[in-house]
Design a protein around this motif. Structure first.
Motif, PDB file in Angstrom:
ATOM      1  N   SER A 144       0.836  -1.211   0.000  1.00 36.23           N
ATOM      2  CA  SER A 144       0.000   0.000   0.000  1.00 36.23           C
ATOM      3  C   SER A 144       0.869   1.258   0.000  1.00 36.23           C
ATOM      4  O   SER A 144       0.402   2.325  -0.354  1.00 36.23           O
ATOM      5  N   GLY A 145       2.127   1.153   0.388  1.00 39.15           N
ATOM      6  CA  GLY A 145       3.028   2.305   0.357  1.00 39.15           C
ATOM      7  C   GLY A 145       4.052   2.164  -0.765  1.00 39.15           C
ATOM      8  O   GLY A 145       4.058   1.185  -1.501  1.00 39.15           O
ATOM      9  N   SER A 146       4.917   3.181  -0.891  1.00 42.16           N
ATOM     10  CA  SER A 146       5.943   3.161  -1.922  1.00 42.16           C
ATOM     11  C   SER A 146       7.146   2.375  -1.412  1.00 42.16           C
ATOM     12  O   SER A 146       7.846   2.814  -0.502  1.00 42.16           O
ATOM     13  N   ASN A 147       7.368   1.186  -1.958  1.00 45.25           N
ATOM     14  CA  ASN A 147       8.485   0.331  -1.555  1.00 45.25           C
ATOM     15  C   ASN A 147       9.209  -0.160  -2.788  1.00 45.25           C
ATOM     16  O   ASN A 147       8.587  -0.327  -3.841  1.00 45.25           O
ATOM     17  N   ALA A 261       6.613  14.323   5.832  1.00 42.22           N
ATOM     18  CA  ALA A 261       5.909  14.005   4.578  1.00 42.22           C
ATOM     19  C   ALA A 261       6.681  13.003   3.727  1.00 42.22           C
ATOM     20  O   ALA A 261       6.085  12.236   2.976  1.00 42.22           O
ATOM     21  N   ASP A 262       8.012  13.008   3.871  1.00 43.12           N
ATOM     22  CA  ASP A 262       8.819  12.145   2.990  1.00 43.12           C
ATOM     23  C   ASP A 262       9.182  10.813   3.663  1.00 43.12           C
ATOM     24  O   ASP A 262      10.119  10.143   3.257  1.00 43.12           O
ATOM     25  N   LEU A 263       8.397  10.432   4.678  1.00 41.33           N
ATOM     26  CA  LEU A 263       8.733   9.225   5.441  1.00 41.33           C
ATOM     27  C   LEU A 263       8.849   7.981   4.544  1.00 41.33           C
ATOM     28  O   LEU A 263       9.726   7.144   4.746  1.00 41.33           O
ATOM     29  N   GLU A 264       7.961   7.890   3.537  1.00 45.09           N
ATOM     30  CA  GLU A 264       7.969   6.703   2.664  1.00 45.09           C
ATOM     31  C   GLU A 264       9.298   6.513   1.933  1.00 45.09           C
ATOM     32  O   GLU A 264       9.644   5.401   1.554  1.00 45.09           O
ATOM     33  N   ASP A 265      10.026   7.615   1.737  1.00 43.15           N
ATOM     34  CA  ASP A 265      11.320   7.498   1.053  1.00 43.15           C
ATOM     35  C   ASP A 265      12.321   6.694   1.884  1.00 43.15           C
ATOM     36  O   ASP A 265      13.373   6.291   1.382  1.00 43.15           O
ATOM     37  N   PHE A 266      12.012   6.485   3.162  1.00 45.09           N
ATOM     38  CA  PHE A 266      12.918   5.732   4.043  1.00 45.09           C
ATOM     39  C   PHE A 266      12.803   4.224   3.863  1.00 45.09           C
ATOM     40  O   PHE A 266      13.595   3.473   4.433  1.00 45.09           O
ATOM     41  N   ASN A 267      11.785   3.763   3.111  1.00 43.65           N
ATOM     42  CA  ASN A 267      11.581   2.320   3.005  1.00 43.65           C
ATOM     43  C   ASN A 267      12.833   1.597   2.534  1.00 43.65           C
ATOM     44  O   ASN A 267      13.383   1.914   1.482  1.00 43.65           O
ATOM     45  N   PHE A 268      13.277   0.631   3.327  1.00 42.11           N
ATOM     46  CA  PHE A 268      14.456  -0.183   3.044  1.00 42.11           C
ATOM     47  C   PHE A 268      15.733   0.641   2.915  1.00 42.11           C
ATOM     48  O   PHE A 268      16.678   0.223   2.261  1.00 42.11           O
ATOM     49  N   ALA A 314      20.604   3.119  14.691  1.00 38.20           N
ATOM     50  CA  ALA A 314      20.467   2.894  13.246  1.00 38.20           C
ATOM     51  C   ALA A 314      19.360   1.869  13.010  1.00 38.20           C
ATOM     52  O   ALA A 314      19.334   0.836  13.680  1.00 38.20           O
ATOM     53  N   ILE A 315      18.451   2.179  12.094  1.00 36.68           N
ATOM     54  CA  ILE A 315      17.356   1.255  11.797  1.00 36.68           C
ATOM     55  C   ILE A 315      17.017   1.288  10.307  1.00 36.68           C
ATOM     56  O   ILE A 315      17.309   2.263   9.609  1.00 36.68           O
ATOM     57  N   THR A 316      16.382   0.199   9.860  1.00 40.07           N
ATOM     58  CA  THR A 316      15.920   0.098   8.477  1.00 40.07           C
ATOM     59  C   THR A 316      14.406  -0.100   8.504  1.00 40.07           C
ATOM     60  O   THR A 316      13.935  -1.190   8.787  1.00 40.07           O
ATOM     61  N   PRO A 317      13.644   0.960   8.234  1.00 42.46           N
ATOM     62  CA  PRO A 317      12.187   0.772   8.183  1.00 42.46           C
ATOM     63  C   PRO A 317      11.768   0.195   6.838  1.00 42.46           C
ATOM     64  O   PRO A 317      12.490   0.326   5.841  1.00 42.46           O
ATOM     65  N   ALA A 318      10.642  -0.465   6.824  1.00 42.69           N
ATOM     66  CA  ALA A 318      10.091  -1.000   5.573  1.00 42.69           C
ATOM     67  C   ALA A 318       8.585  -0.976   5.647  1.00 42.69           C
ATOM     68  O   ALA A 318       8.004  -1.008   6.734  1.00 42.69           O
ATOM     69  N   ILE A 327      -2.670   1.980   8.633  1.00 44.63           N
ATOM     70  CA  ILE A 327      -1.920   2.368   9.828  1.00 44.63           C
ATOM     71  C   ILE A 327      -2.713   2.014  11.090  1.00 44.63           C
ATOM     72  O   ILE A 327      -2.160   1.458  12.040  1.00 44.63           O
ATOM     73  N   ARG A 328      -4.009   2.320  11.092  1.00 45.29           N
ATOM     74  CA  ARG A 328      -4.820   2.034  12.283  1.00 45.29           C
ATOM     75  C   ARG A 328      -5.063   0.540  12.467  1.00 45.29           C
ATOM     76  O   ARG A 328      -5.044   0.029  13.578  1.00 45.29           O
ATOM     77  N   GLN A 329      -5.309  -0.179  11.348  1.00 44.02           N
ATOM     78  CA  GLN A 329      -5.630  -1.605  11.474  1.00 44.02           C
ATOM     79  C   GLN A 329      -4.380  -2.462  11.648  1.00 44.02           C
ATOM     80  O   GLN A 329      -4.426  -3.518  12.276  1.00 44.02           O
ATOM     81  N   ASP A 330      -3.282  -2.038  11.036  1.00 46.96           N
ATOM     82  CA  ASP A 330      -2.083  -2.882  11.038  1.00 46.96           C
ATOM     83  C   ASP A 330      -0.950  -2.118  11.724  1.00 46.96           C
ATOM     84  O   ASP A 330      -0.778  -2.210  12.934  1.00 46.96           O
ATOM     85  N   CYS A 331      -0.205  -1.340  10.989  1.00 46.06           N
ATOM     86  CA  CYS A 331       0.870  -0.555  11.595  1.00 46.06           C
ATOM     87  C   CYS A 331       1.371   0.495  10.612  1.00 46.06           C
ATOM     88  O   CYS A 331       1.024   0.463   9.435  1.00 46.06           O
ATOM     89  N   LEU A 332       2.193   1.409  11.128  1.00 47.84           N
ATOM     90  CA  LEU A 332       2.800   2.438  10.268  1.00 47.84           C
ATOM     91  C   LEU A 332       3.890   1.826   9.399  1.00 47.84           C
ATOM     92  O   LEU A 332       4.024   2.138   8.227  1.00 47.84           O
ATOM     93  N   CYS A 333       4.702   0.931   9.994  1.00 47.51           N
ATOM     94  CA  CYS A 333       5.798   0.304   9.258  1.00 47.51           C
ATOM     95  C   CYS A 333       6.409  -0.805  10.101  1.00 47.51           C
ATOM     96  O   CYS A 333       5.992  -1.035  11.239  1.00 47.51           O
TER      97      CYS A 333
END
Ligand SMILES: [Zn+2]
Length: 339
Positions: A144-147, A261-268, A314-318, A327-333
């Motif tokens: 559902s997000g940009s990955n 706003a640019d949080l999705e750019d952090f994926n992986f 240091a972390i790697t979000p995905a 986000i409400r039903q499952d999670c942010l990341c």
């Protein structure tokens, strides 16, 4: 919530040995005119042991539909180099454009022990698969997000890793949740779930078709794992959830939790410590980190600095998503770590 599905009769499973002509040029909204019920399609190919391709487990993810359509266009007349079995899953949800209907379970969380009509349906599918001794299994999904595109495996065997590497240079290993199609199939054949970006991502569709074609042509899997660097494998440490009492938004100063706003750019991407994720006006931890056992690991990963929430290490979000329902039903990341 009560399990309404216990009240209904069995879910029909249709079985056909050809691609329906109506698939040619069809769109996801046409699905019920082509497949009124979940369907197993067996196509005889030159090599006997079939490649299993699972489609439509989530009705709002359209890439698997387009892969199915492309395979129909290629192999309606000409036999494939290897036999193919395709499971067409939640056709009702695809007709409605949703992950699953309110009265249905998630079709990718029913592949373990359980009772009721939906479990009975996938038990029939699994029994058929076990008898066929598949060459490999590919389950096709969207995020559902940009990955970036990535493959998920549930066993660290050479063939499973080869399958993941044939799809993308990024992989995820997981054993939880234990109720997915690929975990069930990994008990008897090499299995991968491919995450093909968002629905409509043409590159994701092309890659998934390319993977199916490559596996159809493969005589056997190499006995060795992929070469170093061919696939970087991550596993999940925990998920990040938002306190249900806290309002949230992206670049929204009126929200209790204002995520960048640019949080999705952090994926992986591998983020250094002290990366700012959000600003908060909520009284306590608005972002919480929860591991698969339900333990709260927030203090290990995040800290507050004034009104800013920063990563502590240091972390790697995905799989970061902007979709408020997800986000409400499952999670942010999820927070990942290389294996
Ligand atoms: Zn999915």
């Amino acid at each position: 919530m009560a399990d309404m599905s216990a009240d209904r009769g069995p879910i029909p499973l249709d079985r056909i040995d050809h691609f329906p002509d109506a698939l040619i040029g069809a769109e996801p909204g046409d699905i019920l005119t082509i497949f009124p019920n979940p369907t197993l399609i067996t196509i005889k190919g030159e090599a006997e042991r079939p490649l299993w391709v699972t489609t439509l487990l989530h009705g709002n993810e359209t890439t698997s539909f387009y892969v199915l359509r492309a395979l129909a266009e290629r192999y309606r007349v000409t036999p494939p180099p290897r036999s193919l079995t395709l499971f067409v899953g939640n056709v009702q949800a695809m007709a409605a454009g949703v992950r699953h209907l309110p009265e249905q379970p998630d079709f990718n969380r029913i592949w373990a022990e359980g009772s009721g009509p939906y479990h009975d349906l996938v038990h029939q599918v699994c029994e058929t698969a076990r008898l066929q001794i598949p060459f490999a299994s590919i389950d096709i999904h969207n995020n559902s997000g940009s990955n970036p595109h990535y493959g998920c495996v549930n066993a660290l065997r050479p063939a499973d890793l080869q399958l993941a590497a044939m799809f993308a240079d990024l992989g995820v290993f997981y054993r939880n949740p234990p109720t997915t199609q690929s975990i069930a199939f990994s008990n008897f054949c090499p299995a991968v779930t491919v995450e093909c970006g968002r629905s409509g991502d043409q590159l994701g569709i092309d890659r998934a078709i390319g993977l199916v074609e490559d596996v159809l042509r493969l005589e056997s899997f190499p006995a060795a794992p992929p070469a170093p660097g061919a696939v970087t494998l991550y596993h999940t440490l925990a998920s990040v959830v938002i306190d249900p009492k806290c309002t949230f938004g992206f670049d929204d100063e009126t929200a209790g939790l204002n995520l960048r706003a640019d949080l999705e750019d952090f994926n992986f991407s591998d983020l250094p410590a002290d990366t700012v994720w959000a600003t908060t006006q909520c009284p306590q931890d608005a972002l919480r980190v929860i591991d698969e056992h339900g333990h709260d690991l927030t203090d290990e990963f995040f800290r507050c600095d004034g009104d800013e929430i920063k990563s502590r290490r240091a972390i790697t979000p995905a799989m970061i998503t902007h979709d408020a329902d997800v986000i409400r039903q499952d999670c942010l990341c999820y927070l990942m770590e290389p294996i």
